[in-house]
Design an enzyme around this catalytic site. Sequence first.
Site, PDB file in Angstrom:
ATOM      1  N   GLY A  96       3.832  -7.368  36.102  1.00  0.00           N
ATOM      2  CA  GLY A  96       4.660  -6.266  35.605  1.00  0.00           C
ATOM      3  C   GLY A  96       3.782  -5.117  35.142  1.00  0.00           C
ATOM      4  O   GLY A  96       2.752  -5.347  34.519  1.00  0.00           O
ATOM      5  N   ARG A 122       3.915  -8.829  42.380  1.00  0.00           N
ATOM      6  CA  ARG A 122       3.700 -10.259  42.189  1.00  0.00           C
ATOM      7  C   ARG A 122       3.463 -10.809  43.601  1.00  0.00           C
ATOM      8  O   ARG A 122       4.176 -10.449  44.532  1.00  0.00           O
ATOM      9  CB  ARG A 122       4.920 -10.908  41.542  1.00  0.00           C
ATOM     10  CG  ARG A 122       5.286 -10.239  40.203  1.00  0.00           C
ATOM     11  CD  ARG A 122       6.320 -11.026  39.434  1.00  0.00           C
ATOM     12  NE  ARG A 122       7.031 -10.204  38.466  1.00  0.00           N
ATOM     13  CZ  ARG A 122       6.627  -9.960  37.224  1.00  0.00           C
ATOM     14  NH1 ARG A 122       5.499 -10.470  36.778  1.00  0.00           N
ATOM     15  NH2 ARG A 122       7.336  -9.197  36.416  1.00  0.00           N
ATOM     16  N   ASP A 160      -0.404 -12.931  31.962  1.00  0.00           N
ATOM     17  CA  ASP A 160      -0.785 -14.329  32.154  1.00  0.00           C
ATOM     18  C   ASP A 160      -0.842 -14.751  33.637  1.00  0.00           C
ATOM     19  O   ASP A 160      -1.804 -15.397  34.064  1.00  0.00           O
ATOM     20  CB  ASP A 160       0.214 -15.211  31.397  1.00  0.00           C
ATOM     21  CG  ASP A 160      -0.216 -16.645  31.418  1.00  0.00           C
ATOM     22  OD1 ASP A 160      -1.339 -16.926  30.984  1.00  0.00           O
ATOM     23  OD2 ASP A 160       0.560 -17.495  31.906  1.00  0.00           O
ATOM     24  N   THR A 220       0.257  -6.019  29.319  1.00  0.00           N
ATOM     25  CA  THR A 220       1.667  -6.450  29.384  1.00  0.00           C
ATOM     26  C   THR A 220       2.375  -5.972  28.129  1.00  0.00           C
ATOM     27  O   THR A 220       1.829  -6.095  27.025  1.00  0.00           O
ATOM     28  CB  THR A 220       1.820  -7.977  29.506  1.00  0.00           C
ATOM     29  OG1 THR A 220       3.182  -8.322  29.163  1.00  0.00           O
ATOM     30  CG2 THR A 220       0.896  -8.760  28.619  1.00  0.00           C
ATOM     31  N   ASP A 242       4.669  -7.357  26.724  1.00  0.00           N
ATOM     32  CA  ASP A 242       5.111  -8.495  25.905  1.00  0.00           C
ATOM     33  C   ASP A 242       4.140  -8.863  24.772  1.00  0.00           C
ATOM     34  O   ASP A 242       4.533  -9.542  23.828  1.00  0.00           O
ATOM     35  CB  ASP A 242       5.317  -9.735  26.791  1.00  0.00           C
ATOM     36  CG  ASP A 242       6.524  -9.588  27.698  1.00  0.00           C
ATOM     37  OD1 ASP A 242       7.367  -8.716  27.433  1.00  0.00           O
ATOM     38  OD2 ASP A 242       6.619 -10.351  28.678  1.00  0.00           O
ATOM     39  N   ASP A 266       1.846 -11.061  24.651  1.00  0.00           N
ATOM     40  CA  ASP A 266       1.876 -12.512  24.461  1.00  0.00           C
ATOM     41  C   ASP A 266       0.620 -13.187  24.999  1.00  0.00           C
ATOM     42  O   ASP A 266       0.641 -14.362  25.360  1.00  0.00           O
ATOM     43  CB  ASP A 266       3.131 -13.105  25.139  1.00  0.00           C
ATOM     44  CG  ASP A 266       3.177 -12.783  26.637  1.00  0.00           C
ATOM     45  OD1 ASP A 266       2.381 -11.956  27.104  1.00  0.00           O
ATOM     46  OD2 ASP A 266       4.004 -13.374  27.344  1.00  0.00           O
ATOM     47  N   ARG A 321      11.220 -12.151  28.003  1.00  0.00           N
ATOM     48  CA  ARG A 321      11.900 -13.333  28.518  1.00  0.00           C
ATOM     49  C   ARG A 321      11.401 -14.583  27.811  1.00  0.00           C
ATOM     50  O   ARG A 321      12.140 -15.484  27.513  1.00  0.00           O
ATOM     51  CB  ARG A 321      11.648 -13.441  30.025  1.00  0.00           C
ATOM     52  CG  ARG A 321      12.715 -14.218  30.751  1.00  0.00           C
ATOM     53  CD  ARG A 321      12.476 -14.196  32.247  1.00  0.00           C
ATOM     54  NE  ARG A 321      12.806 -12.945  32.866  1.00  0.00           N
ATOM     55  CZ  ARG A 321      12.236 -12.495  33.988  1.00  0.00           C
ATOM     56  NH1 ARG A 321      11.284 -13.179  34.569  1.00  0.00           N
ATOM     57  NH2 ARG A 321      12.600 -11.356  34.509  1.00  0.00           N
TER      58      ARG A 321
HETATM   59  O1  F6P Z   1       6.419  -7.024  31.643  1.00  0.00           O
HETATM   60  C1  F6P Z   1       6.854  -8.198  31.029  1.00  0.00           C
HETATM   61  C2  F6P Z   1       8.329  -8.294  31.199  1.00  0.00           C
HETATM   62  O2  F6P Z   1       8.817  -7.083  30.803  1.00  0.00           O
HETATM   63  C3  F6P Z   1       9.086  -9.379  30.462  1.00  0.00           C
HETATM   64  O3  F6P Z   1       9.405  -9.078  29.146  1.00  0.00           O
HETATM   65  C4  F6P Z   1      10.295  -9.555  31.291  1.00  0.00           C
HETATM   66  O4  F6P Z   1      10.825 -10.800  31.132  1.00  0.00           O
HETATM   67  C5  F6P Z   1       9.780  -9.316  32.675  1.00  0.00           C
HETATM   68  O5  F6P Z   1       8.643  -8.494  32.543  1.00  0.00           O
HETATM   69  C6  F6P Z   1      10.775  -8.724  33.596  1.00  0.00           C
HETATM   70  O6  F6P Z   1      10.135  -8.174  34.681  1.00  0.00           O
HETATM   71  P1  F6P Z   1      10.735  -8.081  36.141  1.00  0.00           P
HETATM   72  O7  F6P Z   1      12.228  -8.065  35.968  1.00  0.00           O
HETATM   73  O8  F6P Z   1      10.207  -6.805  36.640  1.00  0.00           O
HETATM   74  O9  F6P Z   1      10.271  -9.251  36.865  1.00  0.00           O
END
Ligand code: F6P
Length: 345
Positions: A13, A74, A105, A128, A130, A132, A195
Site C-alpha cells: 500500500g 502487491r 510487512d 505504511t 498503519d 504497525d 485492518r
Molecule cells: O496501507 C495500509 C492499509 O491502509 C490498511 O490499513 C488497510 O487495511 C489496507 O491498507 C487496505 O488497502 P487496500 O484496500 O488498498 O488493499
Amino acid sequence: MRREHIAVLTSGGDAPGMNAAIRAVVRTAIYRNLRVSGVFHGFQGLIDGAVEELGPRSVANIIQRGGTILQTARCEPFYRPEGRALAASTLARCGIDGLVVIGGDGSFRGATLLHEEHGVPVLGIPGTIDNDIYGTDVSIGFNTAINVALEVVDRLSDTAAGSNPPLNVALGVRPRLRAPAASHNRLFLVEVMGRESGNIALYVGVAGGAEAILIPEQSLGADEVTNLVIRAKERGKSSSIVVVAEGAYEGGALALQEAIRRRCGYEVRSSILGHMQRGGSPSTRDRVLASRLGYEAVRGLLEGRSGAMVGVDKRKAVFVPLTEVRAKNKEIDWQLVEVAQVLAI
Ligand code: F6P
C-alpha cells in the site's frame, strides 16, 4: 563496502512520504558517487525488468507529492521461488548490488526472501500509514494519515455539537458554564483505516476527543459501545464521536451503526474515510522522517549492512534485522488506550 549501483522500489500500500524517501535515496546515492535506479511497480518491476536509472533531477519536485512516482503493487508471482529468481536475475543483469525496499510487512517478507535466497544486499524502509512495524517508533505516512482523519473528526465534532455557546458572548450575556442540552442525541461513527492495527484509530480518537475507540487489538461489542454512549448522555453529553478501526468490528462502521440503532434508537451517522487517508501531500513530520530514513538506508548499504530495516528509535536511526522485524509484533500503546478511556468521562 564497495558498491556501485543501487536500486529503490516501493511496494504494498502506498503511503504519503514515499516520494520523499525515494528522493532521499536517489540524492544520497548520487552524492556518494553511486549509480541509482528506480524499479517500477514494486517487486513486479524486478520480475519484468522495469528498471530505470535516475538522476538528481528525476526526483525534483516530488517531496510534497502523495503516492509514489515509482508506483506500487502487491505482487503474487514474487512469492513463488521462480518469481524471486527472475527478480534476482534482473538485478544481476543491471549490475545492481544493493536494493532499498520501501513498504510494510508484506514488502519486508519479499525483501527478506530475496536477501536470504539470493544474497541480494537489501535494506527496508518502513512505509505504511498503519504504523504497525516492529523496530521503529513510527513509519512513513502515519503522521499524514492521522492528520487527514483528525480533520474529518474535528469537522464532525462541530456539526455534532449543533449550536455553539459563544452566541451568549456575542449578546453580551455571561456565558453559561454548561452548554445547553442539545435537542438531538447524535452519535457519529468514524471508520478509519487499520485492518489489523488500531494505531490510526487510537491516535485520532485521543486527539479528536472520542467517546470510544474500537481497535482490532481490543474490540468492543455493540452492547458495550451502546452502553458507553447511553452513559455519556446521562452525564450530560449531547453528542458523541466513536472512532472505529476498519478491522475492529465485523462489517465495519455501517454494521455497528445498525446494531446500536437497534439497541437504543439513537440517531447514528457513519463516515468511512477509506483510502483518502492514504493520499495527499505528506506532513512535515513524514517528509523529514522519509528524508532521514532514505539517507540512512544508503549509508547503511555503503557500510555493508544488509537484511535489515532502518527505523527510528527516539529520533536516532537504528538498523533492525528484517527477521526480527517480521517475527515481532509492534504492541499498541496500551497506556494511550487507558488515557483515552479516562479522558472520555
Ligand atoms: O496501507 C495500509 C492499509 O491502509 C490498511 O490499513 C488497510 O487495511 C489496507 O491498507 C487496505 O488497502 P487496500 O484496500 O488498498 O488493499
